[in-house]
Design an enzyme around this catalytic site. Structure first.
Site, short mmCIF file in Angstrom:
data_model
loop_
_atom_site.label_atom_id
_atom_site.label_comp_id
_atom_site.label_asym_id
_atom_site.label_seq_id
_atom_site.Cartn_x
_atom_site.Cartn_y
_atom_site.Cartn_z
N ASP A 1 0.85 -1.19 0.00
CA ASP A 1 0.00 0.00 0.00
C ASP A 1 0.89 1.25 0.00
O ASP A 1 1.92 1.28 0.68
CB ASP A 1 -0.86 -0.04 1.28
CG ASP A 1 -1.95 1.01 1.31
OD1 ASP A 1 -2.42 1.41 0.24
OD2 ASP A 1 -2.33 1.42 2.43
N LYS B 1 -12.15 12.85 8.66
CA LYS B 1 -12.49 12.78 7.23
C LYS B 1 -13.49 13.85 6.84
O LYS B 1 -13.35 14.55 5.86
CB LYS B 1 -13.04 11.40 6.89
CG LYS B 1 -12.04 10.30 7.21
CD LYS B 1 -12.50 8.99 6.63
CE LYS B 1 -11.71 7.82 7.21
NZ LYS B 1 -10.28 7.99 7.10
P1 13P Z 1 -8.08 5.13 6.84
O1 13P Z 1 -7.15 6.15 7.43
O2 13P Z 1 -9.45 5.65 6.65
O3 13P Z 1 -8.08 3.86 7.60
O4 13P Z 1 -7.51 4.82 5.36
C1 13P Z 1 -6.53 3.85 5.18
C2 13P Z 1 -5.95 3.86 3.83
O5 13P Z 1 -6.43 4.47 2.89
C3 13P Z 1 -4.72 3.07 3.64
O6 13P Z 1 -4.24 3.14 2.35
ZN ZN Z 2 -4.52 5.10 1.52
#
Ligand code: 13P
Ligand code: ZN
Length: 320
Positions: free
Chosen positions: A81, A183
């Site tokens: 990621d 958010k």
């Molecule tokens: P959150 O911060 O909403 O958990 O998002 C995680 C994310 O997008 C990891 O790539």
């Molecule tokens: Zn992310």
């Protein structure tokens, strides 16, 4: 059983979403696999570039190999990621990942496209899928902070061109979510009009939602009642919105913050109740249980529960 990310995404398209959980330690990995086993749901396990440098890639990948033996019934894919070029190359070479995200979304369009295309060529030669990102999410993810003024929603026409020219296999879109606990404020939510316009131009193409944590107010309140000082206006994506987004091509939902909030709540409450304790195992056990429960419930909501063992694409057609 270890599966290819793209296979999971294609089998889910338009029907349910795969939870992609950001994890970093042994307790989280146990909790994640137990939750997935309980829900009989496929999952994506994802490590960020920064977590890999914190824990060491060999440590993380070794834990997954152990999890595969301990929980043979769980269908999972492994994803990098928020990678940069270097960590994508490293993950591709390692042979442990079936997909990587190249996050060049902070660069101008042509540069993002060029970098993504370079990674796609390398990844595809190794049989690995590539997630790219177009647009810019607000918030904090690892060592990157994007202010509200700098956040940019994904442009549908650009998204179509980007996918065609970059060769990416899935696209993370900016439709109003952000990373971290803060958010939305007030009545804000996802920009479905934008998402629908993107899907119209990319019919059947897997779209990814970053910033998918719900940030439940009860968690935030419990953390604060146990000595925390999180902003009570913190709020995330409602599960109803996540479900609605599935109909518009969102097939992978990234969730990291919620797992960290549960970790904080469990540990703060434990040590508040037992200030004389210093053993990591009792709160660790509680965390594994709480995280497993969270993962199982999230998979249920996203529609993946009971789908483990369904192999796409032929099984999808048979099932519909
Ligand atoms: P959150 O911060 O909403 O958990 O998002 C995680 C994310 O997008 C990891 O790539
Ligand atoms: Zn992310």
């Amino acid at each position: 059983m270890r599966l290819a990310t793209l296979e999971l995404l294609i089998s889910a398209y338009g029907r349910y979403a795969i939870g992609a959980f950001n994890v970093s330690n042994m307790e989280q990995i146990h909790g994640l696999f137990r939750g997935a086993a309980r829900a009989r749901s496929p999952i994506i396990v994802q490590f960020t570039r920064v977590i890999r440098s914190y824990a060491d890639p060999a440590m993380l990948e070794g834990m997954l190999q152990a999890a595969e033996r301990i929980y043979p019934e769980v269908d999972f894919a492994v994803h990098l990621d928020h990678g940069d070029e270097e960590s994508c190359h490293d993950a591709i070479r390692s042979g442990h990942y079936s997909s990587v995200m190249i996050d060049a979304s902070h660069f101008p369009f042509e540069q993002n496209l060029e970098i993504t295309r370079r990674i796609a060529v390398k990844a595809h030669a190794a049989g690995i899928a590539v997630e790219a990102e177009l647009g810019l999410l607000k918030g904090i993810e690892d060592d990157m902070t994007v202010s509200a003024q700098d956040a940019i929603l994904t442009d549908p026409a650009q998204a179509e061109e980007f996918v065609r020219r970059s060769g990416c296999d899935s696209l993370a879109v900016a439709i109003g979510t952000s990373h971290g606990a803060y958010k939305f404020s007030g009545k804000q939510g996802l920009h479905f009009d934008r998402l629908e316009a993107i899907q119209k131009r990319l019919e059947g193409f897997p779209l990814v939602l970053h910033g998918g944590s719900a940030v439940p107010i009860q968690e935030v309140e419990r953390i604060n009642a146990a000595g925390g000082a999180l902003d009570l206006s913190a709020s995330g994506v409602s599960e109803d919105e996540l479900i609605r987004a599935i109909g518009f091509g969102i097939v992978k939902v990234n969730i990291g913050t919620d797992g960290r909030l549960i970790w904080t709540r469990v540990h703060r409450e434990f040590f508040r109740e037992k200030p004389n304790e210093f053993d990591f195992m009792p709160p660790g056990r509680s965390y594994m249980d709480a995280y497993a429960e969270f993962v199982a419930a999230k998979c249920e909501k996203l529609g993946g529960a009971g789908r483990a063992g369904a192999r796409a694409p032929s099984s999808v057609q048979a099932e519909v």
